[in-house]
Design a protein around this motif. Structure first.
Motif, mmCIF file in Angstrom:
data_model
loop_
_atom_site.group_PDB
_atom_site.id
_atom_site.type_symbol
_atom_site.label_atom_id
_atom_site.label_comp_id
_atom_site.label_asym_id
_atom_site.label_seq_id
_atom_site.Cartn_x
_atom_site.Cartn_y
_atom_site.Cartn_z
ATOM 1 N N THR A 6 -16.072 32.826 -12.194
ATOM 2 C CA THR A 6 -14.744 32.499 -11.705
ATOM 3 C C THR A 6 -13.698 32.987 -12.699
ATOM 4 O O THR A 6 -13.969 33.191 -13.872
ATOM 5 C CB THR A 6 -14.577 30.982 -11.495
ATOM 6 N N THR A 7 -12.497 33.189 -12.190
ATOM 7 C CA THR A 7 -11.373 33.613 -13.015
ATOM 8 C C THR A 7 -10.171 32.780 -12.599
ATOM 9 O O THR A 7 -10.205 32.063 -11.590
ATOM 10 C CB THR A 7 -11.065 35.107 -12.785
ATOM 11 N N THR A 8 -9.083 32.891 -13.355
ATOM 12 C CA THR A 8 -7.865 32.167 -12.987
ATOM 13 C C THR A 8 -7.374 32.603 -11.617
ATOM 14 O O THR A 8 -6.931 31.779 -10.809
ATOM 15 C CB THR A 8 -6.778 32.393 -14.043
ATOM 16 N N ALA A 9 -7.452 33.895 -11.327
ATOM 17 C CA ALA A 9 -7.004 34.388 -10.025
ATOM 18 C C ALA A 9 -7.858 33.824 -8.899
ATOM 19 O O ALA A 9 -7.338 33.416 -7.848
ATOM 20 C CB ALA A 9 -7.026 35.915 -9.998
ATOM 21 N N LYS A 10 -9.175 33.773 -9.080
ATOM 22 C CA LYS A 10 -10.037 33.210 -8.035
ATOM 23 C C LYS A 10 -9.763 31.714 -7.857
ATOM 24 O O LYS A 10 -9.728 31.216 -6.729
ATOM 25 C CB LYS A 10 -11.508 33.461 -8.370
ATOM 26 N N ASP A 11 -9.565 31.004 -8.970
ATOM 27 C CA ASP A 11 -9.218 29.582 -8.867
ATOM 28 C C ASP A 11 -7.914 29.398 -8.100
ATOM 29 O O ASP A 11 -7.786 28.497 -7.263
ATOM 30 C CB ASP A 11 -9.083 28.966 -10.262
ATOM 31 N N LEU A 12 -6.920 30.248 -8.383
ATOM 32 C CA LEU A 12 -5.632 30.157 -7.707
ATOM 33 C C LEU A 12 -5.793 30.441 -6.211
ATOM 34 O O LEU A 12 -5.204 29.744 -5.368
ATOM 35 C CB LEU A 12 -4.643 31.145 -8.325
ATOM 36 N N PHE A 13 -6.581 31.438 -5.860
ATOM 37 C CA PHE A 13 -6.805 31.750 -4.449
ATOM 38 C C PHE A 13 -7.459 30.572 -3.741
ATOM 39 O O PHE A 13 -7.068 30.206 -2.626
ATOM 40 C CB PHE A 13 -7.674 32.995 -4.306
ATOM 41 N N ILE A 14 -8.440 29.955 -4.396
ATOM 42 C CA ILE A 14 -9.148 28.828 -3.781
ATOM 43 C C ILE A 14 -8.198 27.673 -3.520
ATOM 44 O O ILE A 14 -8.202 27.088 -2.432
ATOM 45 C CB ILE A 14 -10.329 28.389 -4.676
ATOM 46 N N ILE A 15 -7.374 27.316 -4.501
ATOM 47 C CA ILE A 15 -6.487 26.171 -4.275
ATOM 48 C C ILE A 15 -5.404 26.513 -3.250
ATOM 49 O O ILE A 15 -4.934 25.636 -2.525
ATOM 50 C CB ILE A 15 -5.875 25.628 -5.581
ATOM 51 N N ALA A 16 -5.023 27.798 -3.169
ATOM 52 C CA ALA A 16 -4.071 28.203 -2.139
ATOM 53 C C ALA A 16 -4.685 28.044 -0.749
ATOM 54 O O ALA A 16 -4.008 27.615 0.195
ATOM 55 C CB ALA A 16 -3.629 29.646 -2.358
ATOM 56 N N MET A 17 -5.969 28.379 -0.618
ATOM 57 C CA MET A 17 -6.653 28.206 0.657
ATOM 58 C C MET A 17 -6.846 26.739 0.993
ATOM 59 O O MET A 17 -6.936 26.367 2.167
ATOM 60 C CB MET A 17 -8.021 28.901 0.603
ATOM 61 N N ASP A 18 -6.905 25.883 -0.019
ATOM 62 C CA ASP A 18 -7.134 24.458 0.178
ATOM 63 C C ASP A 18 -5.866 23.692 0.541
ATOM 64 O O ASP A 18 -5.938 22.481 0.766
ATOM 65 C CB ASP A 18 -7.736 23.837 -1.088
ATOM 66 N N THR A 19 -4.714 24.354 0.568
ATOM 67 C CA THR A 19 -3.474 23.632 0.833
ATOM 68 C C THR A 19 -3.329 23.232 2.292
ATOM 69 O O THR A 19 -2.552 22.338 2.608
ATOM 70 C CB THR A 19 -2.250 24.475 0.442
ATOM 71 N N GLY A 20 -4.048 23.891 3.197
ATOM 72 C CA GLY A 20 -3.974 23.545 4.612
ATOM 73 C C GLY A 20 -2.871 24.305 5.318
ATOM 74 O O GLY A 20 -1.954 24.835 4.691
ATOM 75 N N PRO A 21 -2.936 24.352 6.655
ATOM 76 C CA PRO A 21 -1.989 25.158 7.431
ATOM 77 C C PRO A 21 -0.551 24.683 7.333
ATOM 78 O O PRO A 21 0.375 25.468 7.526
ATOM 79 C CB PRO A 21 -2.518 25.042 8.867
ATOM 80 N N ASP A 22 -0.340 23.395 7.051
ATOM 81 C CA ASP A 22 1.034 22.877 6.978
ATOM 82 C C ASP A 22 1.764 23.320 5.716
ATOM 83 O O ASP A 22 2.983 23.225 5.630
ATOM 84 C CB ASP A 22 1.037 21.345 7.057
ATOM 85 N N HIS A 23 1.011 23.759 4.707
ATOM 86 C CA HIS A 23 1.618 24.218 3.459
ATOM 87 C C HIS A 23 1.058 25.588 3.082
ATOM 88 O O HIS A 23 0.738 25.845 1.926
ATOM 89 C CB HIS A 23 1.360 23.207 2.328
ATOM 90 N N ALA A 24 0.899 26.436 4.089
ATOM 91 C CA ALA A 24 0.291 27.740 3.857
ATOM 92 C C ALA A 24 1.126 28.582 2.894
ATOM 93 O O ALA A 24 2.353 28.559 2.929
ATOM 94 C CB ALA A 24 0.126 28.478 5.183
ATOM 95 N N VAL A 25 0.437 29.300 2.031
ATOM 96 C CA VAL A 25 1.077 30.173 1.044
ATOM 97 C C VAL A 25 1.167 31.577 1.625
ATOM 98 O O VAL A 25 0.182 32.102 2.163
ATOM 99 C CB VAL A 25 0.273 30.182 -0.263
ATOM 100 N N GLY A 26 2.334 32.212 1.519
ATOM 101 C CA GLY A 26 2.499 33.561 2.021
ATOM 102 C C GLY A 26 1.660 34.563 1.251
ATOM 103 O O GLY A 26 1.487 34.440 0.034
ATOM 104 N N GLN A 27 1.158 35.567 1.962
ATOM 105 C CA GLN A 27 0.309 36.566 1.312
ATOM 106 C C GLN A 27 1.047 37.316 0.211
ATOM 107 O O GLN A 27 0.478 37.597 -0.843
ATOM 108 C CB GLN A 27 -0.211 37.567 2.343
ATOM 109 N N GLY A 28 2.314 37.659 0.443
ATOM 110 C CA GLY A 28 3.062 38.395 -0.571
ATOM 111 C C GLY A 28 3.261 37.576 -1.828
ATOM 112 O O GLY A 28 3.046 38.067 -2.951
#
Length: 220
Positions: A6-28
């Motif tokens: 794992t890396t910091t970037a992978k950890d960040l991606f995982i928590i972004a995916m875990d936020t749920g559709p109501d708090h979705a993070v933009g791809q950009g």
């Protein structure tokens, strides 16, 4: 997928995916933050340094992670080197999609219910892996780097980062917690915040321009 790769970037991606559709993070936004996370990991390995606002290649090899090696291979290796924010925009192009593909290939993502996703036509979610548990623990503990990068893209609205800053006697909520410590890391996180704000300004400008164009066609 194991915690070892794992890396910091992978950890960040995982928590972004875990936020749920109501708090979705933009791809950009996420792509810019992922590029910042990569740069922070390269700083930690000695593969780069930050001199002022410039990314300077270091002597150490890149960590044993394919995406980090790709990031290191893109470094500008001749003076005057590249400003941090320029690096974020260049490396961040479609980076969220690249991390989705990498995590899916490693077994870190699994098919989810529904058919809508910001990250592709097939909806996926983090699988129950040691890497996901590690990322969740870092988030729950308010780990400064992950908290600050998450705040840049709206994860948790920067509540943990803001609390740290308030306790230390200053700082705008959701921005740079003093616990980051290292000046180079702080510079990268600040550049991520600036880039995300610039991207939002571009979005707002396009919205205004599109609305004005539509009004012209509709007429009085």
């Amino acid at each position: 997928m194991t915690a070892a790769n794992t890396t910091t970037a992978k950890d960040l991606f995982i928590i972004a995916m875990d936020t749920g559709p109501d708090h979705a993070v933009g791809q950009g936004d996420l792509s810019l933050a992922l590029a910042g996370a990569e740069l922070i990991d390269l700083l930690g390995s000695g593969s780069v340094t930050v001199d002022g606002d410039r990314v300077v290649p270091g002597q150490a090899p890149a960590p044993d992670d394919r995406l980090l090696r790709e990031a290191a291979a893109l470094l500008t290796r001749q003076p005057p080197y590249e400003p941090v924010e320029d690096w974020l925009w260049r490396r961040g192009r479609e980076l969220a999609a690249a991390y989705r593909d990498a995590l899916e290939a490693e077994g870190g993502l699994t098919r989810a219910g529904g058919d809508r996703s910001l990250f592709g036509t097939r909806r996926v979610e983090p699988a129950d892996t040691p890497a996901r548990r590690r990322a969740t623990e870092r988030r729950a503990e308010g780990e400064p780097v992950l908290t600050a990068l998450g705040a840049a893209v709206g994860i948790d609205d920067g509540e943990s980062a803001g609390a740290d800053a308030d306790e230390a006697g200053g700082g705008e909520a959701g921005l740079l917690p003093p616990a980051l410590g290292d000046e180079s890391v702080t510079a990268v996180v600040a550049a991520v915040h600036d880039a995300v704000m610039e991207l939002e300004a571009v979005r707002q400008r396009r919205t205004i321009e599109n609305a004005a164009f539509a009004n012209v066609w509709r007429g009085p």
